[in-house]
Scaffold this active site. Structure first.
Site, mmCIF file in Angstrom:
data_model
loop_
_atom_site.group_PDB
_atom_site.id
_atom_site.type_symbol
_atom_site.label_atom_id
_atom_site.label_comp_id
_atom_site.label_asym_id
_atom_site.label_seq_id
_atom_site.Cartn_x
_atom_site.Cartn_y
_atom_site.Cartn_z
ATOM 1 N N CYS B 85 0.827 -1.216 0.000
ATOM 2 C CA CYS B 85 0.000 0.000 0.000
ATOM 3 C C CYS B 85 0.854 1.255 0.000
ATOM 4 O O CYS B 85 0.378 2.331 -0.361
ATOM 5 C CB CYS B 85 -0.922 0.023 1.208
ATOM 6 S SG CYS B 85 -2.034 -1.385 1.302
ATOM 7 N N CYS B 203 -14.323 -1.519 5.813
ATOM 8 C CA CYS B 203 -13.169 -1.840 4.970
ATOM 9 C C CYS B 203 -13.141 -0.913 3.764
ATOM 10 O O CYS B 203 -14.178 -0.604 3.193
ATOM 11 C CB CYS B 203 -13.263 -3.261 4.422
ATOM 12 S SG CYS B 203 -13.597 -4.553 5.606
ATOM 13 N N HIS B 327 -9.129 2.826 -3.011
ATOM 14 C CA HIS B 327 -7.749 2.423 -2.740
ATOM 15 C C HIS B 327 -7.160 1.653 -3.921
ATOM 16 O O HIS B 327 -7.121 0.426 -3.916
ATOM 17 C CB HIS B 327 -7.735 1.581 -1.453
ATOM 18 C CG HIS B 327 -6.364 1.233 -0.961
ATOM 19 N ND1 HIS B 327 -5.242 1.995 -1.220
ATOM 20 C CD2 HIS B 327 -5.925 0.189 -0.196
ATOM 21 C CE1 HIS B 327 -4.182 1.436 -0.645
ATOM 22 N NE2 HIS B 327 -4.576 0.345 -0.027
#
Lengths: 152, 383
Positions: B85, B203, B327
């Site tokens: 990430c 999430c 994301h």
């Protein structure tokens, strides 16, 4: 000193295929043992057994250390979705702080404990079916289960 | 070390881009950043690309070179970065090094990923890890982190849910965000359980997208006449991987924050806004504490007080964060820089933090031994 694979004495466990090699075996009485390591210089424990000590670096031997896996749950969860490796929900797992050894170990909880074990719960090891590999072989894993007769 | 400035930023929208390639998304972000900076490809001396999953999901390697060639850039050093990430934020750190060291006067930093998975297909990484082989999934690990924080500090499920509610409210204001639908605390709590106590709306999604930033020296910044946004701190470190570490905090984050504040000569009280790695709601609560926005253990009370909303004492994730903006793994760290640059230039229409002068960006990438493999902190200052 015997190698970790030689320590797998129990016929039932030895006949099954462990999900990863050199992680667990059986004691003479059939109970499951984790095959960890202990640095010959600084006594730092590891599981899985490291080839090089995380604290000392290259040099001192990391000796084999059989761990009985008795401990208490540090953290835990119950998964409610299918896992990428093929486990069916619900399944539960967590980290266990071992008794008498400064070591925290990850493990699935036994099928009987698939609804979860709370932090502080005393546990012991069992060997149980996990999933089948690409060749269709049934794999077994060490798992933690509630140790009866002890308060959390 | 020389001062390094953000000369321009650009981003695609984050979300589902099923019909677009990594190259197409990356090229759009790079083109936008170059135009924003007022520079051409030939003015750029090096490129740094964050891409976490291309080799696995698109069977594509060398993404940085492919993207830059799409926009006609060749004959320059290009580095591909994989730090989970934190891939994009690590690329930013390397680009900062390139200019700060005096080696380059202008570089392009970008991140791109296509992480949207077919419905019901979980992301599968870490095949060599014991935990992964035994069925551990990311939400499961963060579920345990949440359990320990709740146990130690009395953090509640409602407080965790409020993070998702706030970030979805912010996402509604951001044209780049994947989710533009408000959520209630009840909806977050009632969404499908993934790993107790983490529900689906606790999430972040796996998204497609790209973001880019042009970094330059002070001389180039003055020549361009751009609004001076200085990178006052750039930090990267791994965790210590301590076997019996305390799950309620990340030591590496506190260490990286201390170093970043020291580099910048600033403290948490000087921040106008923060963009941080809210992969799961509990992460944002713990990062409040790790970055010094509140005392240890008070993260739940900080969200309760509304302090981190736009208009609050210290707005966090005005972009919507990973939870609502989305994301695209390797792009997220650069996306944060684009958001902070827009905020510091007063261009974050609809979600603008008033008088924004200092912004902090924080990313964490990958897990190892229950710790994190990469923690990045950047501090940007409008001069």
């Amino acid at each position: 000193m015997t190698s970790p694979t030689e320590q797998i004495a129990d016929a039932a466990v030895a006949a099954a295929v462990p999900f990863m090699p050199d992680l667990f075996g059986a004691a003479a009485d059939g109970s499951v043992r984790l095959l960890g390591g202990r640095c010959s210089r600084c006594a730092t424990y590891s599981f899985p057994r490291r080839s090089i000590c995380s604290q000392c670096g290259p040099g001192p031997e990391v000796e084999a250390a059989k761990l009985d896996g008795h401990g208490r749950i540090y953290a835990s969860t119950v998964v409610r979705v299918p896992s990428p490796v093929g486990l069916k929900p619900p399944y539960a797992y967590g980290y266990v702080d071992l008794d008498g050894v400064p070591l925290r170990v990850f493990g699935l909880f036994a099928k009987a404990d698939a609804q979860g074990l709370q932090p502080g719960t005393p546990v012991r090891l069992v060997s149980e079916a996990l999933y089948s590999n690409a060749s269709g072989q049934a794999l077994v894993a060490y798992k933690f289960t509630r140790r009866e007769g002890e308060a959390a | 070390m020389r001062s390094v400035y953000v000369a321009g930023v650009g981003s695609t929208t984050f979300g589902k881009h099923l019909d677009r390639s990594l190259r197409s998304l990356g090229a759009e972000a790079v083109t936008r950043a170059l135009a924003d900076a007022g520079l051409k490809g030939k003015d750029i001396q090096a490129g740094y690309c964050g891409n976490a999953l291309g080799a696995m999901l698109q069977e594509e390697t060398g993404v940085g070179q492919h993207v830059l060639w799409e926009v006609g850039m060749s004959g320059l050093p290009v580095v591909n970065v994989e730090n989970a990430c934190a891939s994009g934020s690590t690329a930013l750190h390397l680009g900062w090094q390139g200019v700060a060291s005096g080696l380059y006067d202008a570089v392009i930093v970008f991140g791109v990923d296509k992480a949207v998975m077919p419905k019901g297909t979980p992301l599968k990484v870490g095949a060599a890890d014991l935990e992964v082989r035994l069925g551990d999934i990311f939400p499961g690990y963060f579920a345990m982190v949440a359990q320990k924080h709740m146990e130690a500090h009395g953090t509640t499920l409602e407080q965790l849910a409020k993070v998702s509610v706030k970030n979805h409210d912010n996402g509604c204001l951001n044209p780049y965000a994947e989710f533009k639908k408000p959520l209630t605390v009840e909806e977050v709590l009632a969404s499908p359980m993934i790993a107790q106590p983490i529900t689906l709306f606790s999430c972040c999604p796996n998204s497609d997208g790209a973001a880019a930033a042009v970094l330059c020296s002070e001389a180039v910044m003055r020549r361009l006449g751009s609004r001076p946004i200085r990178i006052a701190a750039s930090v990267l470190s791994t965790g210590l991987y301590e076997n019996q570490r305390d799950f309620t905090r990340w030591e590496v984050e506190e260490r990286a924050a201390k170093l970043a504040y020291s580099q910048a000569g600033l403290g948490p009280e000087d921040l106008s806004l923060v963009e941080l790695h809210d992969a799961f709601t509990i992460c944002e609560i713990i990062h409040y504490e790790g970055l010094g926005l509140c005392p240890p253990g008070d993260g739940g009370r900080l969200i309760d007080a509304g302090a981190t909303a736009i208009g609050g004492r210290i707005p966090v994730n005005p972009s919507g964060g990973l939870l609502a903006k989305g994301h695209p793994i390797g792009a997220s760290g650069v996306g944060q820089i684009a958001e902070i640059a827009w905020q510091l230039r007063g261009e974050a229409t609809g979600r603008q933090v008033k008088n924004a002068r200092v912004g902090l960006a924080q990313m964490m990438g990958g897990s190892k031994e229950t710790d994190t493999r990469a923690c990045n902190i950047h501090i940007l200052v409008a001069e």
